[in-house]
Design a protein around this motif. Structure first.
Motif, PDB file in Angstrom:
ATOM      1  N   CYS A  68       0.851  -1.193   0.000  1.00 39.74           N
ATOM      2  CA  CYS A  68       0.000   0.000   0.000  1.00 39.74           C
ATOM      3  C   CYS A  68       0.889   1.246   0.000  1.00 39.74           C
ATOM      4  O   CYS A  68       1.838   1.345   0.775  1.00 39.74           O
ATOM      5  CB  CYS A  68      -0.907  -0.018   1.224  1.00 39.74           C
ATOM      6  N   VAL A 126       0.326   4.055   1.135  1.00 36.53           N
ATOM      7  CA  VAL A 126       0.202   4.841   2.366  1.00 36.53           C
ATOM      8  C   VAL A 126       0.820   4.106   3.557  1.00 36.53           C
ATOM      9  O   VAL A 126       1.718   4.612   4.219  1.00 36.53           O
ATOM     10  CB  VAL A 126      -1.283   5.172   2.675  1.00 36.53           C
ATOM     11  N   CYS A 127       0.355   2.881   3.823  1.00 37.98           N
ATOM     12  CA  CYS A 127       0.686   2.225   5.098  1.00 37.98           C
ATOM     13  C   CYS A 127       1.635   1.039   4.945  1.00 37.98           C
ATOM     14  O   CYS A 127       2.018   0.433   5.944  1.00 37.98           O
ATOM     15  CB  CYS A 127      -0.591   1.786   5.795  1.00 37.98           C
ATOM     16  N   CYS A 174      -4.444  -0.227   0.266  1.00 42.61           N
ATOM     17  CA  CYS A 174      -5.073  -1.367   0.923  1.00 42.61           C
ATOM     18  C   CYS A 174      -6.524  -1.026   1.252  1.00 42.61           C
ATOM     19  O   CYS A 174      -6.936   0.135   1.151  1.00 42.61           O
ATOM     20  CB  CYS A 174      -4.305  -1.738   2.193  1.00 42.61           C
ATOM     21  N   CYS A 202      -6.859   1.821   4.030  1.00 43.32           N
ATOM     22  CA  CYS A 202      -6.549   3.184   3.584  1.00 43.32           C
ATOM     23  C   CYS A 202      -7.563   3.691   2.564  1.00 43.32           C
ATOM     24  O   CYS A 202      -7.756   4.906   2.429  1.00 43.32           O
ATOM     25  CB  CYS A 202      -5.136   3.237   3.016  1.00 43.32           C
TER      26      CYS A 202
HETATM   27 ZN   LIG Z   1      -2.794   1.087   3.470  1.00 45.10          ZN
END
Ligand SMILES: [Zn+2]
Length: 200
Positions: A56, A58-59, A69, A72
């Motif tokens: 992902c 972001v995370c 994901c 997110c």
């Molecule tokens: Zn994520």
């Protein structure tokens, strides 16, 4: 002695964690006896796992090729709270507890000098980037309750302190020395609800 293709399969299976030479042989012969389509399905699943998943953006949790994901991509999640975990399986454990509605950050490991895992190998740069704009108010350090997890949490509490966010850890009560993913849902939920500030 086995034919080369079978030897290759035994070697590859033997490289998997927890699979010794005997288990590798047993699995290889099991697969050899299965119908052609079953073996092809397994091979296709391995290839698809490599080609159709990514981290992902972001995370750093495992995601499909969309880039984000499920957590997110969900607008109902509280993006001001980040629960930092070692492994994607820990995300599943925390989700199962039902005690957290924020977002996650997956380090993909823990600090371990013995196994040669340093801070550079963990996704800490990505975590710091998420804190840069000041929108995040709390970071929960939800590491495994063991030596490596504690070392990782201590390290993170120091490097994240300059960002001025609240840094917390789950309350005690998780089985010491164990793995987060094996904690029962109620215990993990209680530990998260009763989290405490970390002294930097
Ligand atoms: Zn994520």
């Amino acid at each position: 002695m086995y034919p080369q293709p079978l030897r290759t399969l035994v070697d590859e299976l033997g490289r998997l964690p927890g699979i010794g030479p005997k288990s590798a042989q047993r699995l290889a012969f099991y697969l050899l006896r299965q119908p052609d389509e079953d073996a092809r399905r397994l091979a296709a699943a391995l290839v698809a796992m490599r080609e159709e998943t990514s981290l992902c953006e972001v995370c750093c949790n495992v995601a499909d090729r969309s880039g984000r994901c499920d957590t997110c991509a969900d607008p109902r999640r509280d993006t001001a709270m980040i629960c930092v975990v070692e492994d994607p399986r820990d995300v599943v454990a925390v989700e199962r507890s039902g005690a957290f509605r924020g977002t996650y950050h997956v380090l993909h490991g823990a600090l371990s000098p013995l196994e040669g895992v340093g801070a550079d190998q963990l996704h800490i740069t990505e975590l710091k980037a998420r804190l840069a704009d000041g929108a995040v108010t709390e970071v929960i350090l939800c590491m495994n309750p063991n030596v490596e997890g504690d070392a990782t949490a201590t390290y993170l509490s120091k490097v994240l302190a300059p960002f001025g966010v609240a840094i917390t850890r789950p309350a005690s009560g998780l089985p010491v020395g164990g793995d987060l993913e094996f904690a029962d849902d109620a215990t993990l939920g209680r530990a998260l609800t009763g989290r405490r500030p970390v002294e930097a």
